[in-house]
Write a protein that holds these residues in place. Structure first.
Motif, PDB file in Angstrom:
ATOM      1  N   PRO A 133      36.946  19.036  29.667  1.00 53.10           N
ATOM      2  CA  PRO A 133      37.259  17.924  30.746  1.00 53.10           C
ATOM      3  C   PRO A 133      37.838  16.549  30.188  1.00 53.10           C
ATOM      4  CG  PRO A 133      35.170  18.187  30.143  1.00 53.10           C
ATOM      5  CD  PRO A 133      35.615  19.192  29.242  1.00 53.10           C
ATOM      6  N   THR A 134      38.591  16.085  30.973  1.00 56.41           N
ATOM      7  CA  THR A 134      39.000  14.647  30.586  1.00 56.41           C
ATOM      8  C   THR A 134      38.025  13.776  30.725  1.00 56.41           C
ATOM      9  OG1 THR A 134      41.210  15.313  31.602  1.00 56.41           O
ATOM     10  CG2 THR A 134      40.712  12.856  31.268  1.00 56.41           C
ATOM     11  N   PRO A 135      37.584  12.983  29.596  1.00 57.71           N
ATOM     12  CA  PRO A 135      36.581  11.898  29.412  1.00 57.71           C
ATOM     13  C   PRO A 135      36.814  10.997  30.646  1.00 57.71           C
ATOM     14  CG  PRO A 135      37.778  12.141  27.423  1.00 57.71           C
ATOM     15  CD  PRO A 135      38.551  12.854  28.400  1.00 57.71           C
ATOM     16  N   THR A 136      35.805  10.659  31.307  1.00 50.58           N
ATOM     17  CA  THR A 136      35.279   9.947  32.317  1.00 50.58           C
ATOM     18  C   THR A 136      35.314   8.605  31.951  1.00 50.58           C
ATOM     19  OG1 THR A 136      34.046  11.608  33.671  1.00 50.58           O
ATOM     20  CG2 THR A 136      33.852   9.293  34.304  1.00 50.58           C
ATOM     21  N   PRO A 137      36.318   7.701  32.632  1.00 55.02           N
ATOM     22  CA  PRO A 137      36.497   6.482  32.071  1.00 55.02           C
ATOM     23  C   PRO A 137      35.253   5.580  32.170  1.00 55.02           C
ATOM     24  CG  PRO A 137      38.203   6.890  33.710  1.00 55.02           C
ATOM     25  CD  PRO A 137      37.060   8.096  33.752  1.00 55.02           C
ATOM     26  N   THR A 138      34.781   4.865  31.475  1.00 57.48           N
ATOM     27  CA  THR A 138      33.461   4.073  31.522  1.00 57.48           C
ATOM     28  C   THR A 138      33.662   2.963  32.309  1.00 57.48           C
ATOM     29  OG1 THR A 138      34.024   2.789  29.595  1.00 57.48           O
ATOM     30  CG2 THR A 138      32.841   4.970  29.283  1.00 57.48           C
ATOM     31  N   PRO A 139      32.177   2.301  32.876  1.00 57.68           N
ATOM     32  CA  PRO A 139      32.618   1.079  33.660  1.00 57.68           C
ATOM     33  C   PRO A 139      33.248   0.026  32.580  1.00 57.68           C
ATOM     34  CG  PRO A 139      30.460   2.222  34.062  1.00 57.68           C
ATOM     35  CD  PRO A 139      31.285   2.873  33.005  1.00 57.68           C
ATOM     36  N   THR A 140      33.175  -0.245  31.493  1.00 63.41           N
ATOM     37  CA  THR A 140      33.742  -1.143  30.911  1.00 63.41           C
ATOM     38  C   THR A 140      35.162  -1.045  30.764  1.00 63.41           C
ATOM     39  OG1 THR A 140      31.703  -1.191  29.193  1.00 63.41           O
ATOM     40  CG2 THR A 140      33.632  -2.247  28.391  1.00 63.41           C
ATOM     41  N   ARG A 141      35.795   0.087  30.648  1.00 63.43           N
ATOM     42  CA  ARG A 141      37.145   0.299  30.550  1.00 63.43           C
ATOM     43  C   ARG A 141      37.695  -0.169  32.124  1.00 63.43           C
ATOM     44  NH1 ARG A 141      40.522   5.991  29.930  1.00 63.43           N
ATOM     45  NH2 ARG A 141      42.387   5.148  30.112  1.00 63.43           N
ATOM     46  N   THR A 142      36.928   0.108  33.201  1.00 63.77           N
ATOM     47  CA  THR A 142      37.378  -0.340  34.502  1.00 63.77           C
ATOM     48  C   THR A 142      37.599  -1.396  34.641  1.00 63.77           C
ATOM     49  OG1 THR A 142      36.398   1.742  35.551  1.00 63.77           O
ATOM     50  CG2 THR A 142      37.067  -0.024  36.815  1.00 63.77           C
ATOM     51  N   ARG A 143      36.761  -2.419  33.936  1.00 63.52           N
ATOM     52  CA  ARG A 143      36.456  -3.817  34.375  1.00 63.52           C
ATOM     53  C   ARG A 143      37.727  -4.617  33.456  1.00 63.52           C
ATOM     54  NH1 ARG A 143      31.087  -3.285  32.592  1.00 63.52           N
ATOM     55  NH2 ARG A 143      29.662  -2.878  34.677  1.00 63.52           N
ATOM     56  N   THR A 144      38.005  -4.130  32.506  1.00 64.87           N
ATOM     57  CA  THR A 144      39.366  -4.635  31.592  1.00 64.87           C
ATOM     58  C   THR A 144      40.509  -4.202  32.224  1.00 64.87           C
ATOM     59  OG1 THR A 144      39.515  -2.615  30.323  1.00 64.87           O
ATOM     60  CG2 THR A 144      37.766  -3.930  29.381  1.00 64.87           C
ATOM     61  N   ARG A 145      40.641  -3.701  33.261  1.00 61.41           N
ATOM     62  CA  ARG A 145      42.013  -3.436  33.900  1.00 61.41           C
ATOM     63  C   ARG A 145      41.835  -3.855  35.594  1.00 61.41           C
ATOM     64  NH1 ARG A 145      44.175   2.023  31.556  1.00 61.41           N
ATOM     65  NH2 ARG A 145      44.230   1.546  29.325  1.00 61.41           N
ATOM     66  N   PRO A 146      41.391  -5.157  35.830  1.00 57.42           N
ATOM     67  CA  PRO A 146      41.320  -5.550  37.271  1.00 57.42           C
ATOM     68  C   PRO A 146      42.781  -5.458  37.942  1.00 57.42           C
ATOM     69  CG  PRO A 146      41.194  -7.489  35.809  1.00 57.42           C
ATOM     70  CD  PRO A 146      40.959  -6.174  34.844  1.00 57.42           C
ATOM     71  N   ALA A 147      43.624  -5.800  37.130  1.00 57.17           N
ATOM     72  CA  ALA A 147      45.210  -5.841  37.667  1.00 57.17           C
ATOM     73  C   ALA A 147      45.451  -4.519  38.305  1.00 57.17           C
ATOM     74  CB  ALA A 147      46.322  -6.157  36.665  1.00 57.17           C
ATOM     75  N   ARG A 148      45.102  -3.448  37.566  1.00 58.81           N
ATOM     76  CA  ARG A 148      45.529  -2.020  37.826  1.00 58.81           C
ATOM     77  C   ARG A 148      44.753  -1.591  39.210  1.00 58.81           C
ATOM     78  NH1 ARG A 148      44.193   3.227  34.395  1.00 58.81           N
ATOM     79  NH2 ARG A 148      45.356   4.845  35.552  1.00 58.81           N
ATOM     80  N   VAL A 149      43.579  -2.076  39.297  1.00 52.94           N
ATOM     81  CA  VAL A 149      42.625  -1.841  40.500  1.00 52.94           C
ATOM     82  C   VAL A 149      43.187  -2.620  41.566  1.00 52.94           C
ATOM     83  CG1 VAL A 149      40.428  -1.926  41.369  1.00 52.94           C
ATOM     84  CG2 VAL A 149      40.593  -1.319  39.148  1.00 52.94           C
TER      85      VAL A 149
END
Length: 268
Positions: A133-149
């Motif tokens: 399985p593809t590693p699930t992105p961690t919450p920390t990784r998500t917070r570092t890309r607010p522009a993408r969200v």
């Protein structure tokens, strides 16, 4: 509303709701061609009316998924709120666009939907067959890309406002890849995002035209029933088979719509 139109609305609404509940999106893309070609609405009326159908279907599906604990309220609300500006702009642009151009663009959108659904369907069996399985992105990784969200949420809102679709075919993979939600939770949460964007687009279009409320009420009621059934059948249906069949149907409809719209664009 004639009896013939009412009878035509029943299966269309049920199918759209069924797909919306089972796949968490995509089914709403059928609302506009159904309203235009089967129920006699103009393209602008159809894109506005489709938002009513999508909203009702999203509420019904959201309640079912929430009861099963498959909705992340904070993440869905934030994602939906970020898309409200795009939904507002999309609604304004759609109202000002030539109807023929709007339907030609919608045909292109349907081809994109079909391609994304097929891509999602091909990835699912690989995970089921025991592939790593593809590693699930961690919450920390998500917070570092607010522009993408923010960019993804704005694009979803733009699609909802412009075409009158929920945009779940984009929301579900976005919630999975960008926010790291598991697929069942992403499907449930996507309905919250769809609901927020649809309500924003409806509010923007309020007072810009007349809607056939008896027709839309029946259509939306059938979508609500179908959404409930789709949610219940999620665990029993084979997702890949359902996704592939739906993608094929969307492709055929897109080609037919393009064949009707494109000659009018090129006509003198």
């Amino acid at each position: 509303m004639s009896v013939l139109i009412a009878v035509a609305a029943l299966p269309c609404g049920l199918l759209i709701g069924l797909l919306l509940g089972a796949l968490g999106g995509g089914g709403s893309v059928l609302a506009v061609p159904a309203l235009v070609y089967l129920l006699g609405q103009s393209p602008h009326e159809a894109t506005a009316g489709a938002l009513v159908v999508v909203t009702v279907g999203a509420v019904t599906g959201l309640v079912c998924h929430a009861r099963a604990g498959r909705v992340r309220w904070a993440a869905g609300t934030a994602f939906g709120a970020l898309g409200t500006a795009g939904s507002y702009l999309g609604s304004r642009w759609s109202a000002a666009l030539d109807p023929t151009v709007l339907m030609a663009a919608f045909a292109g959108l349907m081809l994109v939907v079909a391609a994304m659904l097929l891509l999602r369907g091909r990835r699912a069996p690989r995970a089921a067959d025991g592939a790593r399985p593809t590693p699930t992105p961690t919450p920390t990784r998500t917070r570092t890309r607010p522009a993408r969200v923010a960019a993804t949420a704005s694009a979803v809102g733009l699609l909802t406002g412009f075409f009158g679709v929920g945009g779940g075919f984009v929301v579900v993979p976005a919630l999975t890849l960008v926010l790291g939600l598991e697929m069942p939770v992403a499907i449930g949460t996507s309905l919250l995002v769809i609901l927020i964007n649809s309500l924003t687009a409806l509010g923007t279009r309020a007072g810009t035209g007349t809607l056939d409320w008896p027709l839309l009420a029946g259509f939306a009621a059938c979508a609500a029933v179908g959404s409930n059934l789709g949610n219940r059948l999620t665990a029993r249906l084979h997702p890949q088979a359902l996704t592939t069949a739906f993608a094929g149907l969307v492709t055929v409809l897109a080609v037919a719509m393009a064949a009707v719209a494109l000659p009018h664009l090129w006509a003198p």
